[in-house]
Scaffold this motif. Structure first.
Motif, mmCIF file in Angstrom:
data_model
loop_
_atom_site.group_PDB
_atom_site.id
_atom_site.type_symbol
_atom_site.label_atom_id
_atom_site.label_comp_id
_atom_site.label_asym_id
_atom_site.label_seq_id
_atom_site.Cartn_x
_atom_site.Cartn_y
_atom_site.Cartn_z
ATOM 1 N N MET A 237 -0.522 6.299 16.606
ATOM 2 C CA MET A 237 -0.469 4.872 16.931
ATOM 3 C C MET A 237 0.173 4.117 15.776
ATOM 4 O O MET A 237 -0.189 4.291 14.625
ATOM 5 C CB MET A 237 -1.887 4.331 17.170
ATOM 6 C CG MET A 237 -1.916 2.840 17.525
ATOM 7 S SD MET A 237 -3.611 2.266 17.851
ATOM 8 C CE MET A 237 -4.270 2.261 16.184
ATOM 9 N N VAL A 238 1.149 3.302 16.074
ATOM 10 C CA VAL A 238 1.833 2.496 15.069
ATOM 11 C C VAL A 238 1.609 1.026 15.396
ATOM 12 O O VAL A 238 1.816 0.583 16.521
ATOM 13 C CB VAL A 238 3.349 2.796 15.023
ATOM 14 C CG1 VAL A 238 4.020 1.943 13.967
ATOM 15 C CG2 VAL A 238 3.587 4.278 14.746
ATOM 16 N N GLY A 239 1.150 0.270 14.406
ATOM 17 C CA GLY A 239 0.948 -1.158 14.606
ATOM 18 C C GLY A 239 2.090 -1.945 13.994
ATOM 19 O O GLY A 239 3.225 -1.481 13.913
ATOM 20 N N LYS A 240 1.761 -3.124 13.524
ATOM 21 C CA LYS A 240 2.784 -3.970 12.917
ATOM 22 C C LYS A 240 3.200 -3.421 11.560
ATOM 23 O O LYS A 240 2.501 -2.606 10.957
ATOM 24 C CB LYS A 240 2.250 -5.385 12.769
ATOM 25 C CG LYS A 240 1.143 -5.533 11.731
ATOM 26 C CD LYS A 240 0.703 -6.994 11.614
ATOM 27 C CE LYS A 240 -0.371 -7.172 10.557
ATOM 28 N NZ LYS A 240 -0.826 -8.565 10.430
ATOM 29 N N THR A 241 4.348 -3.863 11.103
ATOM 30 C CA THR A 241 4.799 -3.507 9.761
ATOM 31 C C THR A 241 4.304 -4.554 8.773
ATOM 32 O O THR A 241 4.577 -5.749 8.927
ATOM 33 C CB THR A 241 6.334 -3.421 9.699
ATOM 34 O OG1 THR A 241 6.785 -2.394 10.594
ATOM 35 C CG2 THR A 241 6.797 -3.093 8.286
ATOM 36 N N TYR A 242 3.564 -4.096 7.763
ATOM 37 C CA TYR A 242 3.009 -4.995 6.754
ATOM 38 C C TYR A 242 3.991 -5.166 5.598
ATOM 39 O O TYR A 242 4.873 -4.328 5.380
ATOM 40 C CB TYR A 242 1.702 -4.426 6.209
ATOM 41 C CG TYR A 242 0.593 -4.337 7.226
ATOM 42 C CD1 TYR A 242 -0.303 -5.378 7.405
ATOM 43 C CD2 TYR A 242 0.439 -3.185 8.008
ATOM 44 C CE1 TYR A 242 -1.332 -5.297 8.336
ATOM 45 C CE2 TYR A 242 -0.585 -3.086 8.949
ATOM 46 C CZ TYR A 242 -1.450 -4.152 9.101
ATOM 47 O OH TYR A 242 -2.467 -4.072 10.028
ATOM 48 N N ASP A 243 3.802 -6.232 4.864
ATOM 49 C CA ASP A 243 4.574 -6.384 3.624
ATOM 50 C C ASP A 243 4.121 -5.365 2.589
ATOM 51 O O ASP A 243 4.936 -4.771 1.880
ATOM 52 C CB ASP A 243 4.410 -7.803 3.059
ATOM 53 C CG ASP A 243 5.055 -8.852 3.938
ATOM 54 O OD1 ASP A 243 6.202 -8.629 4.373
ATOM 55 O OD2 ASP A 243 4.420 -9.887 4.204
ATOM 56 N N VAL A 244 2.796 -5.171 2.510
ATOM 57 C CA VAL A 244 2.226 -4.244 1.525
ATOM 58 C C VAL A 244 1.082 -3.472 2.162
ATOM 59 O O VAL A 244 0.249 -4.049 2.870
ATOM 60 C CB VAL A 244 1.687 -4.991 0.284
ATOM 61 C CG1 VAL A 244 1.132 -4.007 -0.745
ATOM 62 C CG2 VAL A 244 2.766 -5.854 -0.351
ATOM 63 N N ALA A 245 1.029 -2.166 1.882
ATOM 64 C CA ALA A 245 -0.117 -1.345 2.249
ATOM 65 C C ALA A 245 -0.650 -0.683 0.984
ATOM 66 O O ALA A 245 0.132 -0.241 0.127
ATOM 67 C CB ALA A 245 0.269 -0.290 3.274
ATOM 68 N N ILE A 246 -1.956 -0.634 0.872
ATOM 69 C CA ILE A 246 -2.597 -0.124 -0.339
ATOM 70 C C ILE A 246 -3.518 1.020 0.044
ATOM 71 O O ILE A 246 -4.328 0.904 0.971
ATOM 72 C CB ILE A 246 -3.400 -1.241 -1.036
ATOM 73 C CG1 ILE A 246 -2.467 -2.397 -1.410
ATOM 74 C CG2 ILE A 246 -4.119 -0.714 -2.271
ATOM 75 C CD1 ILE A 246 -3.172 -3.694 -1.731
ATOM 76 N N ILE A 247 -3.422 2.132 -0.673
ATOM 77 C CA ILE A 247 -4.283 3.284 -0.449
ATOM 78 C C ILE A 247 -5.371 3.281 -1.517
ATOM 79 O O ILE A 247 -5.109 3.536 -2.685
ATOM 80 C CB ILE A 247 -3.502 4.606 -0.483
ATOM 81 C CG1 ILE A 247 -2.363 4.587 0.547
ATOM 82 C CG2 ILE A 247 -4.430 5.780 -0.240
ATOM 83 C CD1 ILE A 247 -1.481 5.826 0.503
ATOM 84 N N GLY A 248 -6.590 2.963 -1.105
ATOM 85 C CA GLY A 248 -7.712 2.896 -2.031
ATOM 86 C C GLY A 248 -8.180 1.469 -2.235
ATOM 87 O O GLY A 248 -7.373 0.576 -2.503
ATOM 88 N N SER A 249 -9.507 1.263 -2.122
ATOM 89 C CA SER A 249 -10.034 -0.106 -2.206
ATOM 90 C C SER A 249 -10.948 -0.307 -3.404
ATOM 91 O O SER A 249 -11.867 -1.111 -3.356
ATOM 92 C CB SER A 249 -10.798 -0.458 -0.929
ATOM 93 O OG SER A 249 -12.029 0.253 -0.870
ATOM 94 N N GLY A 250 -10.708 0.447 -4.479
ATOM 95 C CA GLY A 250 -11.447 0.219 -5.714
ATOM 96 C C GLY A 250 -11.001 -1.068 -6.377
ATOM 97 O O GLY A 250 -10.272 -1.872 -5.780
ATOM 98 N N PRO A 251 -11.415 -1.308 -7.624
ATOM 99 C CA PRO A 251 -11.075 -2.567 -8.302
ATOM 100 C C PRO A 251 -9.573 -2.861 -8.318
ATOM 101 O O PRO A 251 -9.166 -4.009 -8.154
ATOM 102 C CB PRO A 251 -11.605 -2.351 -9.721
ATOM 103 C CG PRO A 251 -12.719 -1.377 -9.551
ATOM 104 C CD PRO A 251 -12.295 -0.460 -8.443
ATOM 105 N N GLY A 252 -8.753 -1.825 -8.517
ATOM 106 C CA GLY A 252 -7.316 -2.045 -8.490
ATOM 107 C C GLY A 252 -6.817 -2.368 -7.103
ATOM 108 O O GLY A 252 -6.077 -3.331 -6.893
#
Length: 464
Positions: free
Chosen positions: A1-16
């Protein structure tokens, strides 16, 4: 499944990762963040925050035993380890929920699942509902790190613990061996020792807290020994023989092996970056010693792919990750952010007594060719420290003798993890001893010792 194209995608939701997501959203970008386990990452759920909650409990426990010094009385002092841990986990859960709120507030899409790079601008996420493709113009890797396991010393959660096991202990250790005296090891040693565990700390290098200034390490060592800890330096644990009720450790020093029994072992021998299984090799990302290689702006060399925080190498600190997250977000937005300067990032260890530092140690400054002026000031010379009942500690400053530049500052004692930021700001502003010496510090405060340590470097100390 492919949704919208984001400006930014981030892998990992720690402090950074979560800070990068918020800053990207503030700058008007559409953002998705992918997390495989808990929002907030290791720091919030299994690191920085819950460990500080545990250490606060042990600090209060320690102070209760000193009640008579303060004209107070406390009888039948004890602790409930399960309740101590429950408080710590509750705080982590509260902050985890807070990150979720921040994601909603900033209209950041959260995708739960394991991520893998799947070509330029594409992330394949294995969710509980099947694979989802997240497309983005730029991708930020913020996958963090995990505890290092050495062969034969691997954590099993029964008698040999990692930091995660030590945060939710199945029992209170009676005889504890801590392998490694860096921040993680010494914080857990301090916690369990304060609660009554007979604690031995083994360090393979020539001194405990090896990244700190030698004088600070030596001072801290004496304080830990006064508290009943055994510190073994230049020492290696070569093997652990495990049984249901004990661990037999083979401890080698000066070519001789001693056999000692413990009921619990904590392995704190460093961390490794989470670089496996996320498609780095296929994407052309360079990895060295389990960390992604980046430049001063966290660029990987692959277009529109960045890496921040622990996965991008030392210093392995949450505040470094947060700063990098903001920097990369602003870089993607076309702004002109300042690069992160590792030498201006403070390190803090929340043992008792606390340890904090920024910049060069005296030895490193000399090794880099500086002629130095060094100042010291002891806690025993400070009225606030004496009033608090915390007269054991020291502040040390290192200056360039030619220019007056503050090269480094090093502290051990009560609340130094709060004090160090004064010197961090000084370094960021490129302050010299002149500005620091002419700054008026409030009285009575612990911060006055920061002033005195500057004055001492130039022969002007007042209160000793």
């Amino acid at each position: 499944m492919v949704g919208k194209t984001y400006d930014v995608a981030i892998i990992g939701s720690g402090p950074g990762g979560y800070v990068a997501a918020i800053r990207c959203a503030q700058l008007g970008m559409s953002v998705a963040i992918v997390e495989r386990e808990n929002l907030g990452g290791i720091c919030l759920n299994w690191g920085c925050i819950p460990t500080k909650a545990l250490l606060r409990s042990s600090e209060v426990f320690h102070l209760m035993h000193r009640a008579k010094e303060f004209g107070l009385s406390a009888e039948n002092i004890g602790f409930d380890l399960e309740a101590v841990v429950e408080r710590s986990r509750g705080i982590a859960k509260q902050l985890n929920s807070g990150v979720g709120f921040l994601m909603k507030k900033n209209k950041i899409d959260v995708v739960m699942g394991a991520a893998k790079l799947a070509g330029a601008g594409r992330i394949a996420v294995a969710t509980d509902k099947g694979e989802r493709i997240v497309e983005a113009k730029a991708i930020i890797l913020a996958t963090g790190a995990r505890a290092r396991d050495l062969p034969g010393l691997e954590a099993d959660g029964a008698r040999v613990w990692s930091y995660r096991h030590a945060l939710v202990p199945p029992n209170m250790p009676k005889k504890l061996l801590v392998i490694g005296s860096g921040a993680i090891g010494i914080e857990f040693a301090s916690f369990y020792n304060t609660l009554g565990a007979e604690t031995v700390v083994v360090e393979v290098l020539d001194r405990m807290l090896p990244v700190e200034d030698a004088e600070i390490s030596a001072f801290a060592r004496k304080q830990f020994q006064k508290q009943g800890m055994t510190i073994l330096e230049n020492t290696t644990v070569t093997a652990l023989d495990r049984a249901p009720d004990k661990v037999v450790a083979h401890i080698e020093a000066a070519g001789k092996i001693e056999i000692r029994e413990f009921d619990t072992v904590i392995s704190a021998v460093g961390i490794v970056g989470n670089v496996e299984g996320i498609g780095l090799e296929a994407a052309g990302v360079k990895v060295e010693r389990t960390h992604v290689v980046v430049d001063a702006y966290c660029r990987t060399g692959v277009p529109d792919l960045y890496a921040i925080g622990d996965v991008a190498g030392p210093p392995w600190l949450a505040h470094k990750a947060m700063h990098e997250g903001v920097m990369v977000a602003e870089l993607i937005a076309g702004l002109d952010p300042h690069p992160t300067r590792p030498g201006d990032i403070a390190g803090c260890t929340y043992c008792y007594p606390q340890v904090a530092s920024v910049g060069l140690t005296e030895a490193k400054a000399k090794a880099q060719g500086y002629q130095v002026k060094v100042g010291h000031f002891p806690f025993i010379g400070n009225g606030k420290a004496i009033a608090l009942g915390e007269p054991e500690g020291m502040i040390k400053t290192v200056f360039d003798a030619k220019t007056g530049e503050l090269l480094g500052a090093h502290m051990v004692g009560a609340e130094v993890t709060e004090l160090i930021q004064g010197y961090v700001i000084g370094r960021a502003l490129e302050t010299t001893e002149v500005e620091l010496a002419n700054t008026v510090f409030p009285h009575p405060t612990l911060s006055e010792m920061m002033h005195e340590a500057v004055l001492d470097a130039y022969g002007k100390m007042l209160h000793m």
